[in-house]
Write an enzyme that holds these catalytic residues in place. Structure first.
Site, PDB file in Angstrom:
ATOM      1  N   TYR A   1     121.651  85.350  52.909  1.00 35.27           N
ATOM      2  CA  TYR A   1     122.696  84.627  52.124  1.00 35.27           C
ATOM      3  C   TYR A   1     123.002  83.302  51.562  1.00 35.27           C
ATOM      4  CZ  TYR A   1     123.238  89.941  52.196  1.00 35.27           C
ATOM      5  OH  TYR A   1     123.154  91.039  52.351  1.00 35.27           O
TER       6      TYR A   1
ATOM      7  N   HIS B   1     124.918  93.577  60.807  1.00 33.06           N
ATOM      8  CA  HIS B   1     124.018  93.267  61.217  1.00 33.06           C
ATOM      9  C   HIS B   1     123.176  93.170  62.772  1.00 33.06           C
ATOM     10  CE1 HIS B   1     122.580  91.444  56.446  1.00 33.06           C
ATOM     11  NE2 HIS B   1     122.707  92.825  57.170  1.00 33.06           N
TER      12      HIS B   1
ATOM     13  N   LYS C   1     125.080 101.728  61.149  1.00 33.41           N
ATOM     14  CA  LYS C   1     122.722 102.005  61.513  1.00 33.41           C
ATOM     15  C   LYS C   1     122.911 102.078  63.478  1.00 33.41           C
ATOM     16  CE  LYS C   1     120.846 100.368  58.032  1.00 33.41           C
ATOM     17  NZ  LYS C   1     119.728  99.538  57.602  1.00 33.41           N
TER      18      LYS C   1
ATOM     19  N   ARG D   1     127.951  95.469  48.657  1.00 38.71           N
ATOM     20  CA  ARG D   1     127.839  94.893  49.791  1.00 38.71           C
ATOM     21  C   ARG D   1     127.230  93.099  50.056  1.00 38.71           C
ATOM     22  NH1 ARG D   1     126.481  96.354  55.790  1.00 38.71           N
ATOM     23  NH2 ARG D   1     125.157  95.380  55.671  1.00 38.71           N
TER      24      ARG D   1
ATOM     25  N   ARG E   1     128.499  99.612  53.832  1.00 38.03           N
ATOM     26  CA  ARG E   1     127.189 100.615  53.130  1.00 38.03           C
ATOM     27  C   ARG E   1     127.748 102.007  52.282  1.00 38.03           C
ATOM     28  NH1 ARG E   1     125.585  99.268  58.741  1.00 38.03           N
ATOM     29  NH2 ARG E   1     123.384  97.372  58.576  1.00 38.03           N
TER      30      ARG E   1
ATOM     31  N   HIS F   1     124.728  98.833  46.171  1.00 37.92           N
ATOM     32  CA  HIS F   1     123.996  98.461  47.677  1.00 37.92           C
ATOM     33  C   HIS F   1     124.902  96.833  47.205  1.00 37.92           C
ATOM     34  CE1 HIS F   1     123.003  97.508  51.823  1.00 37.92           C
ATOM     35  NE2 HIS F   1     121.669  96.773  50.815  1.00 37.92           N
TER      36      HIS F   1
END
Length: 320
Positions: free
Chosen positions: A301, A292, A198, A269, A175, A266
């Protein structure tokens, strides 16, 4: 600076026509989100703005000071009126749904930590958000974008910096916030790099030689001393690089190469994940590389890859 901005967003929301007791609870909620939930500063600011819009609406709609008793008494129709007002203000369905999510988060906290409950919020349906799949760049477009970056700035070290950042986004699937949060001590010295994602989640990603070379070129040309505990990527004054600079650089690339508006930092990514999947990468590995927490976030994806295959098929067999 970021923490001050976040705090001011919550303080503004909590001190406008709100009873002191509720204001204190809102501040405790903020500390909970930051320290226990470990939400990013970006998310905290968004929550603060969402809450501010909710409290301002209530102040006007109810015409009275906002207290815990008022929050407990709200009915479904009043929550719906708030969402309708947000849509009337021009918010998209996705932004309106996020606002409702922020308010729900506050109510969950109040129920658990402050014994203030309101079941009506759970009966409110969020607006339907259209299902969208990521829009990656093609491998050719990504290569052209990276090659074009240095041509759009005059300073060699700035060009090297932009290439290094973009190479990290595409080559490692970072990110932009993760790349720009790197310190001088985080730079890769082998073929892997430790990333803090995150909510403080740590992962190790492989670093391709081309990415290592891009970072090394930048650090050699950078006119500022990059301290181990200071930012790896800096702006023209030596401070931590603002993401807007990289976003602007990609905007210039879009204009130069006539790329779509979806060609953002983004999107690189997304491109990393999609290209890896198309070359035989498995979902679990891609999930770990992207950081994730839920495999569902990575499974999107597969839709991207299927859509790309359909496009190729249609182009190959379309009728004149």
């Amino acid at each position: 600076m970021k923490q001050d901005t976040t705090a001011s967003a919550f303080n503004e929301a909590s001190l406008t026509n709100v009873h002191a007791d509720l204001s204190a609870m809102i501040k405790r909620w903020r500390r909970y989100l930051e320290t226990e939930r470990r939400m990013s500063q970006h998310t905290l600011i968004a929550y603060g703005h969402d809450l501010g819009s909710f409290l301002r609406f209530l102040s006007i709609y109810k015409g009275e000071m906002i207290t815990t008793a008022l929050l407990e008494s709200l009915q479904v129709r009043e929550f719906r009126a708030f969402l309708a007002a947000r849509r009337a203000d021009g918010l998209s369905a996705a932004s309106t749904a996020r606002t409702l999510s922020s308010v729900r988060n506050l109510y969950r906290y109040l129920a658990r930590a402050e014994s203030i409950e309101n079941d009506a919020i759970d009966a409110v349906q969020a607006p339907k958000v259209p299902h969208r799949i990521p829009r990656p760049l093609t491998e050719e477009a990504t290569k052209s974008a990276i090659e074009t970056l240095p041509e759009l700035v005059t300073d060699d070290w700035v060009a090297a910096r932009n290439v290094a950042v973009i190479s990290l986004l595409y080559g490692c699937g970072l990110r932009i916030s993760e790349a720009l949060a790197l310190s001088g001590d985080d730079r890769p010295r082998g073929d892997t790099m430790r990333i803090i994602g995150k909510r403080g989640k740590e992962r190790v990603v492989p670093v391709l030689p081309v990415v290592q070379d891009a970072i090394e070129t930048y650090t050699q040309q950078c006119p500022f001393a990059l301290k181990p505990d200071g930012p790896l990527f800096v702006g023209k004054r030596g401070g931590r690089l603002n993401p807007r600079i990289i976003q602007s650089a990609m905007q210039d690339v879009r204009a130069a190469l006539a790329l779509p508006e979806t060609a953002t930092p983004h999107a690189l990514r997304h491109s990393f994940a999609t290209h890896l999947l198309s070359r035989g990468g498995d979902l679990r590995t891609i999930q770990e590389l992207l950081g994730h927490s839920d495999l569902k976030a990575t499974q999107v994806y597969t839709e991207v890859d299927s859509a790309r295959i359909r496009d190729v098929y249609d182009q190959a067999f379309k009728r004149n």
